[in-house]
Design a protein around this motif. Sequence first.
Motif, PDB file in Angstrom:
ATOM      1  N   ALA A   1       4.443  39.321 -35.456  1.00  0.00           N
ATOM      2  CA  ALA A   1       3.879  38.215 -34.670  1.00  0.00           C
ATOM      3  C   ALA A   1       4.351  36.867 -35.198  1.00  0.00           C
ATOM      4  CB  ALA A   1       2.350  38.285 -34.687  1.00  0.00           C
ATOM      5  N   LEU A   2       4.651  36.797 -36.493  1.00  0.00           N
ATOM      6  CA  LEU A   2       5.136  35.550 -37.082  1.00  0.00           C
ATOM      7  C   LEU A   2       6.503  35.159 -36.539  1.00  0.00           C
ATOM      8  CD1 LEU A   2       4.093  36.153 -40.803  1.00  0.00           C
ATOM      9  CD2 LEU A   2       3.034  34.560 -39.194  1.00  0.00           C
ATOM     10  N   ASN A   3       7.186  36.108 -35.933  1.00  0.00           N
ATOM     11  CA  ASN A   3       8.512  35.853 -35.379  1.00  0.00           C
ATOM     12  C   ASN A   3       8.442  35.267 -33.970  1.00  0.00           C
ATOM     13  OD1 ASN A   3      11.321  35.870 -35.659  1.00  0.00           O
ATOM     14  ND2 ASN A   3      11.535  37.908 -34.767  1.00  0.00           N
ATOM     15  N   PHE A   4       7.218  35.074 -33.452  1.00  0.00           N
ATOM     16  CA  PHE A   4       7.040  34.571 -32.094  1.00  0.00           C
ATOM     17  C   PHE A   4       6.269  33.244 -32.086  1.00  0.00           C
ATOM     18  CE2 PHE A   4       8.015  38.999 -31.466  1.00  0.00           C
ATOM     19  CZ  PHE A   4       8.751  39.026 -30.297  1.00  0.00           C
ATOM     20  N   HIS A   5       6.634  32.368 -33.022  1.00  0.00           N
ATOM     21  CA  HIS A   5       6.091  31.003 -33.078  1.00  0.00           C
ATOM     22  C   HIS A   5       4.579  30.953 -33.295  1.00  0.00           C
ATOM     23  CE1 HIS A   5       9.956  29.359 -31.938  1.00  0.00           C
ATOM     24  NE2 HIS A   5      10.004  30.197 -30.927  1.00  0.00           N
ATOM     25  N   VAL A   6       4.013  31.982 -33.933  1.00  0.00           N
ATOM     26  CA  VAL A   6       2.590  31.948 -34.276  1.00  0.00           C
ATOM     27  C   VAL A   6       2.452  31.348 -35.671  1.00  0.00           C
ATOM     28  CG1 VAL A   6       0.515  33.299 -34.704  1.00  0.00           C
ATOM     29  CG2 VAL A   6       2.069  33.976 -32.870  1.00  0.00           C
ATOM     30  N   PRO A   7       1.841  30.158 -35.799  1.00  0.00           N
ATOM     31  CA  PRO A   7       1.691  29.530 -37.115  1.00  0.00           C
ATOM     32  C   PRO A   7       0.851  30.398 -38.051  1.00  0.00           C
ATOM     33  CG  PRO A   7       1.211  27.981 -35.342  1.00  0.00           C
ATOM     34  CD  PRO A   7       1.294  29.338 -34.723  1.00  0.00           C
ATOM     35  N   VAL A   8       1.175  30.361 -39.336  1.00  0.00           N
ATOM     36  CA  VAL A   8       0.452  31.179 -40.306  1.00  0.00           C
ATOM     37  C   VAL A   8      -1.045  30.864 -40.334  1.00  0.00           C
ATOM     38  CG1 VAL A   8       0.195  31.690 -42.777  1.00  0.00           C
ATOM     39  CG2 VAL A   8       2.470  31.673 -41.729  1.00  0.00           C
ATOM     40  N   PRO A   9      -1.486  29.574 -40.281  1.00  0.00           N
ATOM     41  CA  PRO A   9      -2.928  29.314 -40.253  1.00  0.00           C
ATOM     42  C   PRO A   9      -3.633  30.024 -39.096  1.00  0.00           C
ATOM     43  CG  PRO A   9      -1.758  27.291 -40.744  1.00  0.00           C
ATOM     44  CD  PRO A   9      -0.708  28.311 -40.370  1.00  0.00           C
ATOM     45  N   LEU A  10      -3.035  29.986 -37.886  1.00  0.00           N
ATOM     46  CA  LEU A  10      -3.628  30.676 -36.746  1.00  0.00           C
ATOM     47  C   LEU A  10      -3.609  32.188 -36.985  1.00  0.00           C
ATOM     48  CD1 LEU A  10      -4.820  30.614 -33.911  1.00  0.00           C
ATOM     49  CD2 LEU A  10      -2.506  30.668 -32.998  1.00  0.00           C
ATOM     50  N   HIS A  11      -2.542  32.670 -37.599  1.00  0.00           N
ATOM     51  CA  HIS A  11      -2.415  34.090 -37.935  1.00  0.00           C
ATOM     52  C   HIS A  11      -3.581  34.525 -38.819  1.00  0.00           C
ATOM     53  CE1 HIS A  11      -0.623  37.722 -39.768  1.00  0.00           C
ATOM     54  NE2 HIS A  11       0.155  37.772 -38.701  1.00  0.00           N
ATOM     55  N   ILE A  12      -3.904  33.723 -39.829  1.00  0.00           N
ATOM     56  CA  ILE A  12      -5.002  34.036 -40.756  1.00  0.00           C
ATOM     57  C   ILE A  12      -6.336  34.033 -40.025  1.00  0.00           C
ATOM     58  CG2 ILE A  12      -6.267  33.245 -42.796  1.00  0.00           C
ATOM     59  CD1 ILE A  12      -3.609  32.046 -43.804  1.00  0.00           C
ATOM     60  N   ILE A  13      -6.563  32.997 -39.209  1.00  0.00           N
ATOM     61  CA  ILE A  13      -7.831  32.879 -38.489  1.00  0.00           C
ATOM     62  C   ILE A  13      -8.000  34.027 -37.499  1.00  0.00           C
ATOM     63  CG2 ILE A  13      -9.127  31.471 -36.831  1.00  0.00           C
ATOM     64  CD1 ILE A  13      -7.802  29.014 -38.149  1.00  0.00           C
ATOM     65  N   PHE A  14      -6.913  34.359 -36.801  1.00  0.00           N
ATOM     66  CA  PHE A  14      -6.964  35.417 -35.793  1.00  0.00           C
ATOM     67  C   PHE A  14      -7.344  36.753 -36.439  1.00  0.00           C
ATOM     68  CE2 PHE A  14      -5.971  37.533 -31.906  1.00  0.00           C
ATOM     69  CZ  PHE A  14      -5.903  36.537 -30.945  1.00  0.00           C
ATOM     70  N   ARG A  15      -6.745  37.033 -37.597  1.00  0.00           N
ATOM     71  CA  ARG A  15      -7.029  38.294 -38.275  1.00  0.00           C
ATOM     72  C   ARG A  15      -8.436  38.326 -38.847  1.00  0.00           C
ATOM     73  NH1 ARG A  15      -2.011  40.040 -41.996  1.00  0.00           N
ATOM     74  NH2 ARG A  15      -3.354  41.875 -42.199  1.00  0.00           N
ATOM     75  N   SER A  16      -9.052  37.138 -38.987  1.00  0.00           N
ATOM     76  CA  SER A  16     -10.426  37.089 -39.470  1.00  0.00           C
ATOM     77  C   SER A  16     -11.410  37.542 -38.400  1.00  0.00           C
ATOM     78  CB  SER A  16     -10.777  35.660 -39.914  1.00  0.00           C
ATOM     79  OG  SER A  16      -9.959  35.261 -40.982  1.00  0.00           O
ATOM     80  N   GLY A  17     -10.921  37.754 -37.199  1.00  0.00           N
ATOM     81  CA  GLY A  17     -11.778  38.233 -36.118  1.00  0.00           C
ATOM     82  C   GLY A  17     -11.900  39.747 -36.083  1.00  0.00           C
ATOM     83  N   SER A  18     -11.561  40.408 -37.184  1.00  0.00           N
ATOM     84  CA  SER A  18     -11.594  41.870 -37.224  1.00  0.00           C
ATOM     85  C   SER A  18     -13.002  42.424 -36.987  1.00  0.00           C
ATOM     86  CB  SER A  18     -11.054  42.380 -38.556  1.00  0.00           C
ATOM     87  OG  SER A  18     -11.780  41.813 -39.639  1.00  0.00           O
ATOM     88  N   LEU A  19     -14.039  41.645 -37.374  1.00  0.00           N
ATOM     89  CA  LEU A  19     -15.410  42.109 -37.148  1.00  0.00           C
ATOM     90  C   LEU A  19     -15.703  42.264 -35.663  1.00  0.00           C
ATOM     91  CD1 LEU A  19     -17.513  40.113 -39.764  1.00  0.00           C
ATOM     92  CD2 LEU A  19     -17.083  42.564 -39.707  1.00  0.00           C
ATOM     93  N   LEU A  20     -15.155  41.367 -34.857  1.00  0.00           N
ATOM     94  CA  LEU A  20     -15.345  41.448 -33.405  1.00  0.00           C
ATOM     95  C   LEU A  20     -14.776  42.758 -32.874  1.00  0.00           C
ATOM     96  CD1 LEU A  20     -15.800  40.416 -30.503  1.00  0.00           C
ATOM     97  CD2 LEU A  20     -13.622  39.215 -30.687  1.00  0.00           C
ATOM     98  N   ALA A  21     -13.537  43.050 -33.263  1.00  0.00           N
ATOM     99  CA  ALA A  21     -12.894  44.272 -32.787  1.00  0.00           C
ATOM    100  C   ALA A  21     -13.629  45.512 -33.309  1.00  0.00           C
ATOM    101  CB  ALA A  21     -11.435  44.298 -33.255  1.00  0.00           C
ATOM    102  N   THR A  22     -14.076  45.454 -34.573  1.00  0.00           N
ATOM    103  CA  THR A  22     -14.797  46.582 -35.158  1.00  0.00           C
ATOM    104  C   THR A  22     -16.101  46.831 -34.414  1.00  0.00           C
ATOM    105  OG1 THR A  22     -13.863  46.108 -37.336  1.00  0.00           O
ATOM    106  CG2 THR A  22     -15.820  47.503 -37.264  1.00  0.00           C
ATOM    107  N   LEU A  23     -16.824  45.752 -34.100  1.00  0.00           N
ATOM    108  CA  LEU A  23     -18.096  45.901 -33.383  1.00  0.00           C
ATOM    109  C   LEU A  23     -17.870  46.537 -32.013  1.00  0.00           C
ATOM    110  CD1 LEU A  23     -21.082  43.524 -33.135  1.00  0.00           C
ATOM    111  CD2 LEU A  23     -19.951  44.190 -31.014  1.00  0.00           C
ATOM    112  N   LEU A  24     -16.874  46.036 -31.281  1.00  0.00           N
ATOM    113  CA  LEU A  24     -16.616  46.556 -29.941  1.00  0.00           C
ATOM    114  C   LEU A  24     -16.255  48.038 -29.966  1.00  0.00           C
ATOM    115  CD1 LEU A  24     -14.567  43.607 -28.376  1.00  0.00           C
ATOM    116  CD2 LEU A  24     -16.938  44.229 -27.902  1.00  0.00           C
ATOM    117  N   LEU A  25     -15.349  48.413 -30.867  1.00  0.00           N
ATOM    118  CA  LEU A  25     -14.926  49.811 -30.934  1.00  0.00           C
ATOM    119  C   LEU A  25     -16.046  50.705 -31.456  1.00  0.00           C
ATOM    120  CD1 LEU A  25     -11.206  49.698 -32.138  1.00  0.00           C
ATOM    121  CD2 LEU A  25     -12.142  49.769 -29.834  1.00  0.00           C
TER     122      LEU A  25
END
Length: 325
Positions: free
Chosen positions: A84-108
């Motif tokens: 994903a870093l190869n598609f102009h996704v800034p590292v700060p956004l990358h870190i924040i986005f991955r911090s949403g793992s609880l959301l995905a875990t709750l849904l699944l």
Amino acid sequence: MSSAVAPIFGVLGSCMGCMIFVENIAKQEPSAMNLMTFSTFLFIAAHGLIFTSKFFTVGNKIPLKGYVWTVSMFFIVNVVNNQALNFHVPVPLHIIFRSGSLLATLLLSVFLIGKSYSIRKYLSVFAITIGIVVCTLATSAQGGDSSLSYEEASKHYKEWSIGIAMLTFALLASAYLAICQQQMYETYGKHPDEAMFITHFVSLPFFLIMGGDIASAAEKLSASAPYSILPGVPSLWVDLAASCLLQYYCIKFVYQLNSRVDSLTVTLVVTLRKFLSLIVSIVYFKNPFTTQHWLGAVLVFAGTLAFADIWGGKPVQKKDDKKSQ
């Protein structure tokens, strides 16, 4: 808790240090993400082969069939996240986005396992979701450079959208990976060192699919400027070696911490590590971070801590604990 001090500082130090080298590589040679993922897998697999498996002289506690889904999802999550870093996704956004793992875990967990959660947890997940959306929109707005032609801006936006889609997919895959690991441990028992070795070692053949891309990236890294302290050694190879070593210790210390403290403390430490990595990325690399980004970041991390009940709620004692007293 004193026995957990070393793993806590180990997690914070090694994971934050690793992110510095990863972002440095991503900024100078974004096409090297597959090479970086492969190198990390190879390093951890080689270490496990020598010290955990002892060249396959130590038998597995978990049969290979028990690793099928775990290995598959583990490989996909790591590759997609780094790509994903190869598609102009800034590292700060990358870190924040991955911090949403609880959301995905709750849904699944709700849809696949049938778990139920309190209103507080749903509200915290809502805060995390809003935080991610706020940060994503802020980053999207930054991409609108008026100096770009329509064609360039359109291409940039399309690539950025692909990167966000990849992070979304990886987020869901990561949550499913956690469910696979939990089910594997429930069935066969917890054997973290073996799991760490097997998941990395068995994944190595999959990288043959990306052989050409990895070889091309290796050539580009070899052409990088020499490292100041080590004349003749390409600087990006030094960064890659450092990231592999620190990533190994990051994973190792998380496993150690998980065996010494409760999951609540692990959640807090990992969340703190992500937040500190975000700060390092902003300060060290001077990444643009607006008030809107800060608002989104606060929502994500505060929601994560609220989900983990960091600010309240007395832990319920298990019946076995009461009997032992």
